[in-house]
Design a protein around this motif. Structure first.
Motif, PDB file in Angstrom:
ATOM      1  N   UNK A  45      17.769   2.892  -7.889  1.00 36.31           N
ATOM      2  CA  UNK A  45      16.979   3.734  -8.774  1.00 36.31           C
ATOM      3  C   UNK A  45      16.783   3.016 -10.090  1.00 36.31           C
ATOM      4  N   UNK A  46      15.598   3.176 -10.650  1.00 35.07           N
ATOM      5  CA  UNK A  46      15.315   2.581 -11.954  1.00 35.07           C
ATOM      6  C   UNK A  46      14.308   3.457 -12.670  1.00 35.07           C
ATOM      7  N   UNK A  47      14.400   3.508 -13.986  1.00 31.52           N
ATOM      8  CA  UNK A  47      13.439   4.271 -14.762  1.00 31.52           C
ATOM      9  C   UNK A  47      12.034   3.731 -14.496  1.00 31.52           C
ATOM     10  N   UNK A  48      11.096   4.637 -14.284  1.00 30.14           N
ATOM     11  CA  UNK A  48       9.720   4.251 -14.022  1.00 30.14           C
ATOM     12  C   UNK A  48       9.371   4.094 -12.564  1.00 30.14           C
ATOM     13  N   UNK A  49      10.381   4.135 -11.663  1.00 32.38           N
ATOM     14  CA  UNK A  49      10.112   4.033 -10.227  1.00 32.38           C
ATOM     15  C   UNK A  49      10.232   5.414  -9.584  1.00 32.38           C
ATOM     16  N   UNK A  50       9.554   5.574  -8.476  1.00 31.92           N
ATOM     17  CA  UNK A  50       9.550   6.857  -7.780  1.00 31.92           C
ATOM     18  C   UNK A  50      10.817   6.983  -6.939  1.00 31.92           C
ATOM     19  N   UNK A  51      11.430   8.152  -6.981  1.00 30.51           N
ATOM     20  CA  UNK A  51      12.622   8.360  -6.175  1.00 30.51           C
ATOM     21  C   UNK A  51      12.203   8.498  -4.712  1.00 30.51           C
TER      22      UNK A  51
ATOM     23  N   UNK B  80       0.803  -1.222   0.000  1.00 32.88           N
ATOM     24  CA  UNK B  80       0.000   0.000   0.000  1.00 32.88           C
ATOM     25  C   UNK B  80       0.839   1.277   0.000  1.00 32.88           C
ATOM     26  N   UNK B  81       2.146   1.189   0.223  1.00 35.42           N
ATOM     27  CA  UNK B  81       2.984   2.384   0.132  1.00 35.42           C
ATOM     28  C   UNK B  81       3.198   2.827  -1.304  1.00 35.42           C
ATOM     29  N   UNK B  82       3.085   1.895  -2.251  1.00 35.52           N
ATOM     30  CA  UNK B  82       3.322   2.229  -3.656  1.00 35.52           C
ATOM     31  C   UNK B  82       4.782   2.275  -4.040  1.00 35.52           C
ATOM     32  N   UNK B  83       5.692   1.900  -3.125  1.00 38.43           N
ATOM     33  CA  UNK B  83       7.115   2.036  -3.437  1.00 38.43           C
ATOM     34  C   UNK B  83       7.595   1.043  -4.482  1.00 38.43           C
ATOM     35  N   UNK B  84       6.827  -0.009  -4.720  1.00 39.09           N
ATOM     36  CA  UNK B  84       7.248  -1.006  -5.705  1.00 39.09           C
ATOM     37  C   UNK B  84       6.617  -0.776  -7.077  1.00 39.09           C
TER      38      UNK B  84
END
Length: 607
Positions: A424-430, A397-401
């Protein structure tokens, strides 16, 4: 009777969390934006109440995160209770765990009444004055001119609005329309977009109360799983507690009618589950019953001109605690994209990424919610099964994934060199982090600094620039950036170095990293250090991001905090390609024009 007529860039229907987030995305812009709602004012009580850290970061970018946080109740600890077979089925506490996810590095969740959150968002709209808000106003008709939908300057949607008090109508011609008008969305029904998914609803009682009880964990997040049912409690502001109770035991086909459930019955169910502890209500300011299935629409947009956000396109159980959070994320996702397309005259194709990014997230939430709901209500579940499910839910539920797929806005950079970062990866939130201002030593959280102003952000991580070689490469990058990205290009450059602040002089740095304004002088809020602060410790940014200090790294952030691309200094040409492709009829530039290659003479001399 003649009606008034107006032309707007964006018309937003619905002033709930999704619509208000979309509207706040336009604060500070010169675009013509209108938001309407059939209500007379924001909510007074009830509905959603949980804000995950990712949503607070969005509110931080609007400049209102601290206002919300000041009134909110932090959730720090979770107590799990289960039937004890050795005590004749009496409930007992089995575990107390911290309410946190380590990767976040900060609080996972706070709670606050949705009405209060909406009022703060409305006040922020009034403060900026960029968006016109009309209460007591609802749409009654919509026509879209299909012959003009591909013309970026056209106003293809004509919407008839009606004042719910006076009956007076007006006609709005809009370039884009966003529907955030809830689960019973007028816009979704008008477009004949159907929900699909699980239509077998279960019935939930939800109430806010001031409890009078001897239950010891009433001010924690608690889950009590007894032989007669399960209740979840969440601490709230102003001495309140919210209770969630499945009134039908989580059956797939409910036989309980919502209209038959009263606050007294919900309280009685909670009392039976918590026995032998006692529970009475000092007051019950809000109560509701939900018959909610897990459903999602196949379409999140129509013609890339009309968009649906929040509950208008996905519904799930109240227990998941994601309704307001997904609404905020939907609203921000389409809000910043519309602003960028309109303000920067960018390729309208990037608007199609709203559906390709947000619908899979909604479907994943639906799938999770269905399984979680059944787990929550099962009477035969073991403690270990319940604990595993709950811990998995914490992270989900945090959305970090979340990782958005490759698109115009997400560009994995292929390289033959070793990776510059592991986290870090493209498409993921920093992730959020603390950094220290080079000029005044003031520590700041990243999302407080990454304000919503309509620009992409290029984060430059040059490593320890007190070392001559790294300073030289950093200066060389400054020359290249000055040649390729002019002021007003829709990008802000922020440096986060890993040297000691005292070893770096602000005025020694390349001017592109500390831009000058004839009215305001140097920008002192573009250079930061990953260094110890005087009162708040060190953010350890490089360590948190898994970043080597080697040759330097570039991270291009979208306006919503997701990574568009990350690469080494030697691959900086990918930035030129990225922004070129956001222009209509993009053309590929030659390597000679693109490249920032160490040792190559393509970098212009410093001016």
């Amino acid at each position: 009777m003649a009606t008034a007529t107006d032309y707007v860039d964006v018309l937003i229907i619905g002033a709930g969390p999704a619509g208000l987030t979309t509207a706040n995305s336009f604060n500070g812009s010169s675009l013509r934006v209108r938001i309407i709602d059939k209500k007379a004012a924001p909510l007074e009580f009830g509905r959603a109440d949980g804000l995950k850290s990712i949503s607070l970061e969005v509110l931080d970018s609007f400049g209102i995160g601290d206002t919300i946080l000041k009134d909110a109740q932090p959730c720090e600890e979770i107590a799990l209770w289960h039937t004890d077979p050795e005590k004749d089925g009496i409930i007992s506490r089995t575990m107390t765990i911290p309410d946190r996810v380590e990767e976040l590095g900060k609080a996972r969740e706070v709670t606050l009444d949705q009405g209060r959150i909406e009022r703060v968002m409305v006040e922020n709209l009034y403060k900026h004055g960029s968006v016109r808000l009309s209460w007591n106003t609802q749409p009654v008709a919509l026509h879209t001119d299909l012959l003009t939908i591909d013309d970026p300057e056209a106003y293809p949607s004509t919407v008839t609005l009606q004042n719910t008090e006076t009956g007076i109508q007006e006609t709005i011609h809009a370039k884009y329309v966003v529907g955030g008008d809830g689960a019973h969305s007028w816009l979704r029904k008008y477009l004949n977009i159907k929900f699909s998914g699980d239509l077998t609803d279960s019935t939930w009682g939800v109430m806010n109360l001031v409890p009078k009880t001897n239950f010891p964990d009433i001010r924690k997040v608690f889950v009590v799983h007894s032989k007669v049912g399960t209740v979840m409690g969440v601490p709230r502001e102003n001495k309140l507690v919210r209770l969630y109770i499945s009134m039908d035991g989580g059956t797939r086909h409910t036989s309980v009618k919502a209209e038959d459930i009263t606050p007294e019955k919900v309280l009685e169910a909670a009392q039976a589950i918590l026995a032998p502890y006692t529970l009475e209500a000092g007051r019950i300011p809000w109560f509701s019953v939900y018959n909610v299935g897990q459903r999602v629409t196949d379409e999140f947009s129509r013609y890339d001109r009309i968009f649906l956000v929040g509950d208008a396109v996905h519904t799930h159980s109240p227990k998941a605690g994601q309704g307001m959070n997904t609404s905020i994320q939907d609203g921000y996702n389409i809000g910043w994209k519309l602003r960028y397309v309109l303000a920067q005259k960018a390729d309208r194709g990037l608007l199609s990424t709203y559906q390709t990014e947000r619908r899979p997230v909604a479907q994943a939430l639906i799938d999770f919610d269905r399984a979680y709901l059944e787990t929550f209500a099962r009477k035969d579940i073991t403690h270990d099964e319940f604990l595993d499910a709950y811990l998995a839910g914490q992270a989900f539920t945090t959305g970090i994934h979340i990782q958005y797929p490759p698109s115009l806005l997400v560009k994995p950079v292929s390289t033959n060199s070793p990776p510059h970062t592991t986290n870090l990866a493209s498409g993921k939130r920093i992730p959020d982090f603390q950094m220290v201002n080079q000029s005044d030593a003031v520590p700041v959280q990243a999302y407080h600094r990454f304000t919503n102003d309509g620009r992409f952000r290029l984060l430059v991580f040059p490593g320890d620039i007190s070392q001559r070689e790294r300073f030289s490469r950093y200066t060389q990058l400054g020359d290249w950036l000055a040649a390729h990205f002019l002021p007003g290009s829709g990008i802000e450059i922020i440096t986060i170095h890993s040297a000691k602040r005292g070893d770096v002089e602000f005025m020694d740095l390349h001017p592109v990293f500390r831009p000058w304004n004839d009215e305001e002088g140097w920008d002192y809020w573009c250079i930061y250090a990953d260094d110890e602060s005087y009162h708040k410790g060190q953010g350890r940014v490089y360590e948190r991001l898994g970043m080597s200090g080697g040759k330097g790294m570039l991270v291009l952030l979208r306006l919503d905090g997701y990574v568009s691309l990350s690469c080494g200094f030697e691959e900086a040409g990918a930035l030129v390609d990225f922004f070129q492709q956001l222009k209509p009829q993009a053309r590929t530039l030659s390597r000679a024009v693109r490249g920032f290659e160490a040792g190559q003479p393509v970098i212009p001399p410093r001016r």
